[in-house]
Write a protein that holds these residues in place. Structure first.
Motif, short mmCIF file in Angstrom:
data_model
loop_
_atom_site.label_atom_id
_atom_site.label_comp_id
_atom_site.label_asym_id
_atom_site.label_seq_id
_atom_site.Cartn_x
_atom_site.Cartn_y
_atom_site.Cartn_z
N VAL A 9 -1.65 -53.46 143.54
CA VAL A 9 -0.90 -52.72 144.57
C VAL A 9 0.49 -52.38 144.05
O VAL A 9 0.98 -51.25 144.23
CB VAL A 9 -0.81 -53.55 145.87
N ALA A 10 1.15 -53.33 143.41
CA ALA A 10 2.51 -53.10 142.90
C ALA A 10 2.52 -52.00 141.84
O ALA A 10 3.41 -51.14 141.83
CB ALA A 10 3.08 -54.39 142.33
N ILE A 11 1.55 -52.00 140.96
CA ILE A 11 1.47 -50.97 139.92
C ILE A 11 1.27 -49.60 140.55
O ILE A 11 1.90 -48.60 140.17
CB ILE A 11 0.33 -51.28 138.93
N SER A 12 0.38 -49.54 141.54
CA SER A 12 0.14 -48.27 142.22
C SER A 12 1.40 -47.76 142.91
O SER A 12 1.72 -46.57 142.85
CB SER A 12 -0.98 -48.44 143.25
N ASP A 13 2.13 -48.66 143.56
CA ASP A 13 3.34 -48.26 144.28
C ASP A 13 4.43 -47.77 143.34
O ASP A 13 5.17 -46.83 143.66
CB ASP A 13 3.87 -49.42 145.12
N HIS A 14 4.56 -48.40 142.18
CA HIS A 14 5.67 -48.10 141.27
C HIS A 14 5.29 -47.11 140.17
O HIS A 14 6.17 -46.51 139.55
CB HIS A 14 6.19 -49.38 140.63
N GLY A 15 3.99 -46.97 139.89
CA GLY A 15 3.58 -46.12 138.78
C GLY A 15 4.04 -46.63 137.45
O GLY A 15 4.22 -45.87 136.49
N SER A 16 4.23 -47.94 137.35
CA SER A 16 4.79 -48.53 136.15
C SER A 16 4.41 -50.01 136.07
O SER A 16 4.58 -50.74 137.05
CB SER A 16 6.32 -48.39 136.14
#
Length: 294
Positions: A10-17
């Protein structure tokens, strides 16, 4: 499949990084990347496409992400319910805060009262301008925020628990031609130089809506005290909430503005519309709402 792997996704999806996601999750990037690869191997699909400077969801990842978010939310709900049943609220609350004077919102007093009631909850405060903070609440990076709210319909994905409304006044130097007048009309401001905030600030957007003529914005600044300082030095005039000016200076004059549409600023506690939040976040929201009657 582990809970932390889903949180990382979820965090990767939200930040794109991967880098920013690792920072948010307090884990080194190599460990986060390893866990995502394990998750992908177990599920038998590739969730993310890795690019040189960013990361994006694959089509399979796009289809899977809603279920991942739902699973993470269910886990948090278990923890929240357990805390409520035990009677002990613990954890951390992340609060976004725009520049507001003590006369508007007693933030230190609010946090002190909340901490006495819930000593097991830590509070992290992040500063920023209203649009930025609203977006962070929408993305789940903040539990709630005290922000300026522009006129019009409420932003999608957000809800407002409490608010207060302040009158906006023209701020001019002492001795200015408009100082001392009972009020000024919009057509008296056409040839004036203004100091104002950037266009993505809620107060600027409200003024652009109310003052329909093309203003000369001679100076753009990002802090309230800078607006006041520029006015004090006779560089420009500004428009600010009355309580804000009182907190920063007694060397300027305030003049009511006679504009159709009631020049006001609304300050509100903003929360995510789709999430109930942790027990700690809900308790803080209740305390903040009580401190901002409106």
């Amino acid at each position: 499949m582990e809970h932390r792997q889903l949180v990382y996704a979820v965090a990767i999806s939200d930040h794109g990084s991967f880098t920013r996601a690792a920072a948010e999750c307090f884990v080194v990037q190599s460990a986060l990347s390893q866990q995502i690869r394990k998750l992908e191997d177990e599920l038998g699909i590739r969730i993310f496409d890795r690019h040189p400077r960013s990361v994006s969801l694959t089509p399979d990842g796009e289809a899977l992400l809603p279920a991942i978010r739902e699973a993470v939310g269910a886990f948090e709900q278990v923890r929240t319910t357990a805390q409520e049943l035990s009677g002990a609220v613990r954890g951390r609350v992340t609060l976004g805060l725009m520049a507001v004077p003590p006369a508007t919102v007693q933030v230190a007093g609010l946090v002190a009262d909340f901490h006495r009631a819930h000593p097991g909850v830590d509070v992290t405060i992040s500063s920023g301008h209203s649009m930025q903070l609203r977006e962070q609440v929408r993305r789940g990076e903040l539990d709630c925020a005290v922000v300026g709210v522009p006129s019009g319909p409420e932003s999608e994905g957000l809800r407002y628990r409490a608010s207060l409304v302040e009158d906006l006044c023209l701020v001019v130097p002492q001795g200015h031609q408009l100082a001392g007048r009972p009020q000024v009309a919009a057509d008296q401001l056409v040839d004036q130089r203004f100091v104002d905030f950037p266009t993505d600030y809620a107060l600027r957007q409200e003024l652009d809506r109310l003052l329909t003529f093309e203003r000369r914005i001679a100076f753009e600044v990002t802090r309230v005290e800078q607006v006041v300082q520029f006015v004090e030095r006779g560089l420009a005039i500004g428009v600010l909430p009355r309580s804000v000016v009182a907190s920063w200076s007694r060397e300027v004059a305030l003049v009511p503005v006679a504009i159709e549409g009631n020049p006001t600023r609304r300050v509100a506690l903003v929360l995510p519309a789709a999430r109930t939040g942790t027990a700690a976040a809900r308790a803080f929201a209740e305390a903040a709402a009580r401190s901002m009657p409106g």
